[in-house]
Design a protein around this motif. Structure first.
Motif, PDB file in Angstrom:
ATOM      1  N   SER A   1       0.845  -1.216   0.129  1.00  0.00           N
ATOM      2  CA  SER A   1      -0.022  -0.082   0.160  1.00  0.00           C
ATOM      3  C   SER A   1       0.889   1.322   0.042  1.00  0.00           C
ATOM      4  CB  SER A   1      -0.995   0.227   1.206  1.00  0.00           C
ATOM      5  OG  SER A   1      -1.423  -1.320   1.438  1.00  0.00           O
ATOM      6  N   TRP A   2       1.956   1.403   0.887  1.00  0.00           N
ATOM      7  CA  TRP A   2       2.944   2.439   0.831  1.00  0.00           C
ATOM      8  C   TRP A   2       3.439   2.736  -0.418  1.00  0.00           C
ATOM      9  CZ3 TRP A   2       5.822   1.102   5.880  1.00  0.00           C
ATOM     10  CH2 TRP A   2       5.100   1.484   7.058  1.00  0.00           C
ATOM     11  N   THR A   3       3.793   1.668  -0.988  1.00  0.00           N
ATOM     12  CA  THR A   3       4.585   1.740  -2.299  1.00  0.00           C
ATOM     13  C   THR A   3       3.677   2.324  -3.439  1.00  0.00           C
ATOM     14  OG1 THR A   3       5.899  -0.360  -1.897  1.00  0.00           O
ATOM     15  CG2 THR A   3       5.890   0.480  -3.987  1.00  0.00           C
ATOM     16  N   VAL A   4       2.404   1.906  -3.392  1.00  0.00           N
ATOM     17  CA  VAL A   4       1.670   2.385  -4.586  1.00  0.00           C
ATOM     18  C   VAL A   4       1.295   3.740  -4.199  1.00  0.00           C
ATOM     19  CG1 VAL A   4      -0.904   2.151  -5.461  1.00  0.00           C
ATOM     20  CG2 VAL A   4       0.672   0.290  -5.091  1.00  0.00           C
ATOM     21  N   GLY A   5       0.871   3.936  -3.150  1.00  0.00           N
ATOM     22  CA  GLY A   5       0.487   5.395  -2.419  1.00  0.00           C
ATOM     23  C   GLY A   5       1.674   6.490  -2.584  1.00  0.00           C
ATOM     24  N   GLY A   6       2.800   5.990  -2.524  1.00  0.00           N
ATOM     25  CA  GLY A   6       3.966   6.828  -2.477  1.00  0.00           C
ATOM     26  C   GLY A   6       4.546   7.213  -3.980  1.00  0.00           C
ATOM     27  N   TYR A   7       4.016   6.279  -4.797  1.00  0.00           N
ATOM     28  CA  TYR A   7       4.420   6.768  -6.432  1.00  0.00           C
ATOM     29  C   TYR A   7       3.485   7.639  -6.707  1.00  0.00           C
ATOM     30  CZ  TYR A   7       6.113   5.831 -10.760  1.00  0.00           C
ATOM     31  OH  TYR A   7       6.697   5.989 -11.970  1.00  0.00           O
ATOM     32  N   LEU A   8       2.001   7.731  -6.112  1.00  0.00           N
ATOM     33  CA  LEU A   8       1.370   8.772  -6.137  1.00  0.00           C
ATOM     34  C   LEU A   8       1.384  10.141  -5.350  1.00  0.00           C
ATOM     35  CD1 LEU A   8      -1.847   6.428  -6.358  1.00  0.00           C
ATOM     36  CD2 LEU A   8      -0.762   7.417  -8.576  1.00  0.00           C
ATOM     37  N   GLY A   9       2.535   9.970  -4.667  1.00  0.00           N
ATOM     38  CA  GLY A   9       2.912  11.218  -4.172  1.00  0.00           C
ATOM     39  C   GLY A   9       2.746  11.277  -2.576  1.00  0.00           C
ATOM     40  N   MET A  10       2.371  10.128  -2.035  1.00  0.00           N
ATOM     41  CA  MET A  10       1.985  10.118  -0.346  1.00  0.00           C
ATOM     42  C   MET A  10       3.291  10.426   0.367  1.00  0.00           C
ATOM     43  SD  MET A  10      -0.433   7.765   1.419  1.00  0.00           S
ATOM     44  CE  MET A  10       0.767   6.149   1.371  1.00  0.00           C
ATOM     45  N   PRO A  11       3.356  11.710   1.078  1.00  0.00           N
ATOM     46  CA  PRO A  11       4.598  11.948   1.576  1.00  0.00           C
ATOM     47  C   PRO A  11       4.850  11.097   2.881  1.00  0.00           C
ATOM     48  CG  PRO A  11       3.255  13.701   1.811  1.00  0.00           C
ATOM     49  CD  PRO A  11       2.329  12.902   0.941  1.00  0.00           C
ATOM     50  N   ARG A  12       6.061  10.812   3.375  1.00  0.00           N
ATOM     51  CA  ARG A  12       6.323   9.981   4.457  1.00  0.00           C
ATOM     52  C   ARG A  12       6.592  11.110   5.749  1.00  0.00           C
ATOM     53  NH1 ARG A  12      12.574   7.967   3.555  1.00  0.00           N
ATOM     54  NH2 ARG A  12      12.330   7.309   5.834  1.00  0.00           N
ATOM     55  N   SER A  13       6.617  10.569   6.644  1.00  0.00           N
ATOM     56  CA  SER A  13       6.819  10.989   8.088  1.00  0.00           C
ATOM     57  C   SER A  13       5.848  12.374   8.095  1.00  0.00           C
ATOM     58  CB  SER A  13       8.313  11.472   8.273  1.00  0.00           C
ATOM     59  OG  SER A  13       8.583  12.207   7.138  1.00  0.00           O
ATOM     60  N   VAL A  14       4.581  12.056   7.859  1.00  0.00           N
ATOM     61  CA  VAL A  14       3.587  12.949   8.312  1.00  0.00           C
ATOM     62  C   VAL A  14       2.667  12.603   9.082  1.00  0.00           C
ATOM     63  CG1 VAL A  14       3.816  14.324   6.119  1.00  0.00           C
ATOM     64  CG2 VAL A  14       2.715  12.349   6.038  1.00  0.00           C
ATOM     65  N   ALA A  15       1.879  13.384  10.042  1.00  0.00           N
ATOM     66  CA  ALA A  15       1.131  13.223  10.916  1.00  0.00           C
ATOM     67  C   ALA A  15      -0.247  13.116  10.530  1.00  0.00           C
ATOM     68  CB  ALA A  15       0.974  14.085  12.234  1.00  0.00           C
ATOM     69  N   GLY A  16      -0.649  14.145   8.955  1.00  0.00           N
ATOM     70  CA  GLY A  16      -1.856  14.003   8.429  1.00  0.00           C
ATOM     71  C   GLY A  16      -1.502  14.107   7.076  1.00  0.00           C
ATOM     72  N   TYR A  17      -2.442  13.989   6.270  1.00  0.00           N
ATOM     73  CA  TYR A  17      -2.067  13.762   4.805  1.00  0.00           C
ATOM     74  C   TYR A  17      -3.577  14.347   3.878  1.00  0.00           C
ATOM     75  CZ  TYR A  17      -4.472   9.594   5.817  1.00  0.00           C
ATOM     76  OH  TYR A  17      -5.251   8.595   6.348  1.00  0.00           O
ATOM     77  N   PHE A  18      -3.209  14.567   2.869  1.00  0.00           N
ATOM     78  CA  PHE A  18      -4.312  14.936   1.744  1.00  0.00           C
ATOM     79  C   PHE A  18      -5.349  13.713   1.680  1.00  0.00           C
ATOM     80  CE2 PHE A  18      -1.152  17.578  -0.594  1.00  0.00           C
ATOM     81  CZ  PHE A  18      -1.746  18.757  -0.566  1.00  0.00           C
ATOM     82  N   ALA A  19      -6.677  13.973   1.643  1.00  0.00           N
ATOM     83  CA  ALA A  19      -7.557  12.861   1.935  1.00  0.00           C
ATOM     84  C   ALA A  19      -7.615  11.920   0.733  1.00  0.00           C
ATOM     85  CB  ALA A  19      -8.924  13.584   1.946  1.00  0.00           C
ATOM     86  N   GLN A  20      -6.936  12.314  -0.497  1.00  0.00           N
ATOM     87  CA  GLN A  20      -6.909  11.543  -1.556  1.00  0.00           C
ATOM     88  C   GLN A  20      -6.131  10.169  -1.345  1.00  0.00           C
ATOM     89  OE1 GLN A  20      -4.767  14.752  -3.503  1.00  0.00           O
ATOM     90  NE2 GLN A  20      -3.908  12.920  -4.707  1.00  0.00           N
ATOM     91  N   PHE A  21      -5.260  10.266  -0.276  1.00  0.00           N
ATOM     92  CA  PHE A  21      -4.360   9.097  -0.060  1.00  0.00           C
ATOM     93  C   PHE A  21      -4.910   8.034   1.135  1.00  0.00           C
ATOM     94  CE2 PHE A  21      -1.220  12.448  -1.187  1.00  0.00           C
ATOM     95  CZ  PHE A  21      -1.027  11.815  -2.381  1.00  0.00           C
ATOM     96  N   GLN A  22      -6.203   8.619   1.565  1.00  0.00           N
ATOM     97  CA  GLN A  22      -6.701   7.743   2.544  1.00  0.00           C
ATOM     98  C   GLN A  22      -6.842   6.176   2.398  1.00  0.00           C
ATOM     99  OE1 GLN A  22     -10.285   9.268   4.386  1.00  0.00           O
ATOM    100  NE2 GLN A  22      -9.992   7.993   6.281  1.00  0.00           N
ATOM    101  N   PRO A  23      -7.204   5.644   1.199  1.00  0.00           N
ATOM    102  CA  PRO A  23      -7.224   4.239   0.730  1.00  0.00           C
ATOM    103  C   PRO A  23      -6.037   3.494   1.073  1.00  0.00           C
ATOM    104  CG  PRO A  23      -8.122   5.279  -1.075  1.00  0.00           C
ATOM    105  CD  PRO A  23      -7.835   6.451  -0.153  1.00  0.00           C
ATOM    106  N   TYR A  24      -4.848   4.253   0.615  1.00  0.00           N
ATOM    107  CA  TYR A  24      -3.505   3.579   0.728  1.00  0.00           C
ATOM    108  C   TYR A  24      -3.217   3.487   2.174  1.00  0.00           C
ATOM    109  CZ  TYR A  24      -3.988   4.910  -4.067  1.00  0.00           C
ATOM    110  OH  TYR A  24      -4.378   4.970  -5.236  1.00  0.00           O
ATOM    111  N   GLN A  25      -3.458   4.691   2.949  1.00  0.00           N
ATOM    112  CA  GLN A  25      -2.842   4.831   4.532  1.00  0.00           C
ATOM    113  C   GLN A  25      -3.978   3.705   5.385  1.00  0.00           C
ATOM    114  OE1 GLN A  25      -0.725   6.080   5.995  1.00  0.00           O
ATOM    115  NE2 GLN A  25      -0.040   8.099   5.100  1.00  0.00           N
TER     116      GLN A  25
END
Lengths: 557, 148
Positions: free
Chosen positions: A482-506
């Motif tokens: 899940s991390w790999t796929v989300g990360g390739y779409l731009g999900m940043p690491r070491s964050v306490a919150g994130y853009f709602a579009q990344f919720q499925p991967y998280q």
């Protein structure tokens, strides 16, 4: 906090640490001294080996006295059990982090706590678990695998161990929220919103850890090169011994830059001249850090390669496919991994020429890793029969996870992919495939293998152990993928919150992370259950004791 | 030559060949996209047709200053089909600007300004974010790029 207050606090803590270290040293040394005399009176063959009556003798039941005995076996057990304790502490932090990311906005855990958990998870896993378990297996297995002639640096090993533990404990106490990178100027911001008020303590703790592992490395190298039995030549050493040699040489040759860098960083608290002055740049520290920080990730992998070779030969009753290429590729890995640290800084403005150099060098470092894996597959291929015991299945899972993680690493070495994926969960996925599958998996494999010896002949539940493997492997795959796929779409690491579009991967990664946690609880339950039962078997293991089969296949050609 | 050495040679050569192909692709990419890779700020290496946008990262927001002197915070306004050069600096700690859809990534280092050139092709709203941990509200250091 003003400079004066900081200096006073630092000196008070420094003095307390020195007193504590001396007290620990004095107590262990004097206790060991008296035990040495007792041992001589009772006629043990090796005056420091309380754990065994003789080198291949029957192991004694495990007691708390391993913390006062100074023979290599006791030191090894200390390291192994301490690193497993830190594994569970850091693992719990990891699961907490996962759960807190359930919602795109931090609602369960405040960002300030999240950042502390993140820092602790990374640092404890690397310095206290991965290096600790590697040193532990080295201390524990090498004396018997190399038939040690003498065991006379126990007091030093003990001091190194206590410094390392003290460093780990102080690091937890420091509640640093600086991530393990420690980049200035952030690490110089001693505020709760920056690096944490007590980040200076984290830097002292890191230095203590470094002094501890440096001392231990020198002693283990001395054990391998000077103390091993005369009839075991270098070319007959098991690959595990070789992997420890390469790891420790790498550790000793690359941790000085960061030790010096940490000292300069500490000086910068009072007088910022080194990294944040008018004529300097914080990137200087980043370079010092990664000069150590890249080899360290190989230090967390190479000894486990050695253990994988050993476990495979034991359960297939086949010699290593090619002993020479096994040792050679690990050695090559040691040399090449010192040349690729720049690929952690490709987008920091190194300049095009350096980007070209470091990306190309990163491809070269894949060759020895690939040779190692092919060598293991070759060994499995040639085997007439593979005994699919729990440790063996952990090793096979480690090979699979290493291949996936390794391929993701090759992708990251492309500048075009690196620009998209650097700093995202793609990187996190890449190294968690390897660390969960290989570092954690092989540690568990060896722990299961040695368990009858630790526990004076108790037997763990094979079915539960298999479930431990299945659950961990599935959770790791789900989380890292899940991390790999989300990360390739731009999900940043070491964050306490994130853009709602990344919720499925998280969210799927959260499920994976919790599953890994449940897997480790199965392990704990299994160990606790069998520990309470009565011993039913002989307390020997095939990794440590030479049976007729591994006598032939233990060494090289 | 026995079969073992032959096998070892085969898998070494296969690995080498695959890596060589990937490495050549990588070198080609770097050679053809020199301006698109983060590099130290230097006005003489900015492509001639490129508009310079000054970017400042601070705890915890991004601000963009355009050539006409206007400034926007956490929103970056660009036009499709036009070339831009981001000149990135930091006020306090190390940050790292990532626009994942365009593969634009550049560190904001105090005292060490960097630049990177890119050309948006598609219209729409895209995300950007800080990907170098920079303190408590690191996760809020993000925003949207509007391509018109």
């Amino acid at each position: 906090m003003s400079t004066i207050d900081l200096l006073i606090l630092a000196s008070v803590v420094g003095s307390l640490v020195a007193i504590l270290v001396f007290a620990v040293y004095y107590l262990t040394a004097s206790k060991a001294e008296s035990l040495s005399l007792t041992a001589k009176e009772e006629g043990y063959t090796d005056s420091n080996a309380y754990w065994r009556e003789q080198l291949y003798g029957k192991p004694r039941p495990l007691t708390w006295s391993i913390f006062t005995y100074d023979d290599a076996k006791s030191i090894g057990l200390r390291y192994i059990f301490t690193s497993v304790v830190f594994l569970f502490i850091a693992g719990a932090f990891g699961v907490l982090m996962r759960v807190s990311l359930f919602d795109p906005n931090p609602v369960i855990i405040q960002p300030i706590i999240y950042n502390i958990l993140m820092t602790q998870h990374a640092t404890l896993m690397i310095y206290m678990f991965a290096i600790g378990a590697a040193l532990g297996f080295g201390y524990y297995l090498l004396p018997t695998q190399l038939r040690l002639k003498r065991d006379n640096m126990g007091h030093w090993s003990s001091v190194a161990y206590w410094l390392w533990v003290l460093g780990g404990a102080l690091f937890v106490l420091s509640r640093s929220s600086m991530r393990w990178y420690l980049y200035p100027p952030l690490s110089l911001q001693l505020t709760p919103t920056g690096a944490g008020t007590f980040n200076w303590l984290a830097i002292i703790a890191m230095e203590l850890i470094f002094i501890g592992i440096t001392m231990a490395s020198i002693i283990v190298l001395k054990v391998i090169f000077i103390d091993r039995s005369d009839d075991i030549t270098l070319s007959k050493m098991p690959i595990f011994a070789w992997s420890v040699v390469f790891t420790l040489i790498m550790l000793l040759s690359s941790d000085e830059p960061l030790m010096v860098g940490l000292g300069m960083l500490f000086y910068d608290f009072f007088n910022p001249v080194f990294f944040t002055g008018a004529t300097s740049t914080p990137l200087t520290f980043a370079v010092l850090f990664w000069f150590w920080g890249h080899p360290i990730v190989y230090i967390a992998v190479i000894p486990y390669f050695g253990l994988m070779y050993d476990i495979i030969t034991r359960f297939t009753k086949t010699p290593v496919y090619s002993y020479f290429s096994g040792v050679f590729s690990l050695g090559l890995l040691m040399i090449l991994s010192e040349l690729v640290w720049g690929h952690h800084l490709l987008n920091s403005g190194l300049g095009i020429d350096w980007v070209l150099f470091f990306t190309s060098a990163s491809f070269v470092v894949v060759i020895p890793s690939a040779l190692t894996i092919f060598n293991m597959i070759g060994t499995l291929w040639k085997a007439e029969k593979i005994r699919l015991t729990t440790p063996m299945m952990f090793v096979i899972n480690a090979i699979l996870d290493f291949i996936i993680g390794g391929v993701l690493g090759v992708m990251l070495a492309n500048q075009s992919v690196n620009e998209v994926a650097h700093g995202t969960y793609f990187v996190t996925g890449h190294f968690h495939f390897i660390f969960v599958g290989l570092t954690l998996g092989v540690t568990m494999a060896v722990f299961y293998l040695l368990y009858p010896t630790f526990s004076n002949g108790r037997v763990y539940d094979e079915r539960l152990a298999k479930w431990h493997l299945y659950i961990t492997a599935f959770g790791s795959l789900l989380m890292s993928f899940s991390w790999t796929v989300g990360g390739y779409l731009g999900m940043p690491r070491s964050v306490a919150g994130y853009f709602a579009q990344f919720q499925p991967y998280q969210d799927s990664a959260i499920i994976g992370g919790v599953i890994i946690g449940i897997g480790q609880l199965v392990f704990l339950y299994n160990i606790a259950k069998s520990w309470l039962a009565q011993p039913t078997t002989d307390p020997y293991n095939i990794l440590e004791y030479r049976t007729e089969t591994n006598q032939e296949i233990g060494g090289g050609e | 030559m026995n079969s073992k050495v032959k096998n070892e040679l085969i898998y070494t050569i296969v690995v080498l060949a695959i890596l060589l192909v990937v490495a050549v692709i990588n070198v080609n990419y770097i050679d053809g996209h020199k301006a698109n890779i983060a590099q130290p700020e230097n006005n003489s290496t900015v492509p001639a047709n490129s508009t310079i946008i000054k970017v400042t990262g601070y705890q915890w927001a991004w601000s963009f200053t355009y050539t006409n002197g206007t400034t926007s915070t956490d929103y970056l306004y660009v036009t499709a089909g036009h070339t831009y050069t981001l000149q990135v600096q930091s006020k306090d700690v190390i940050h790292d600007l990532l626009i994942p859809n365009l593969g634009v990534q550049v560190y904001a280092v105090p005292g060490h300004p960097n630049q990177v050139t890119f050309e948006p092709t598609k219209q729409g709203t895209f995300i950007f974010e800080c990907v170098e941990y920079c303190g408590q509200d690191h996760y809020l250091m993000r925003g949207y790029m509007e391509v018109s």
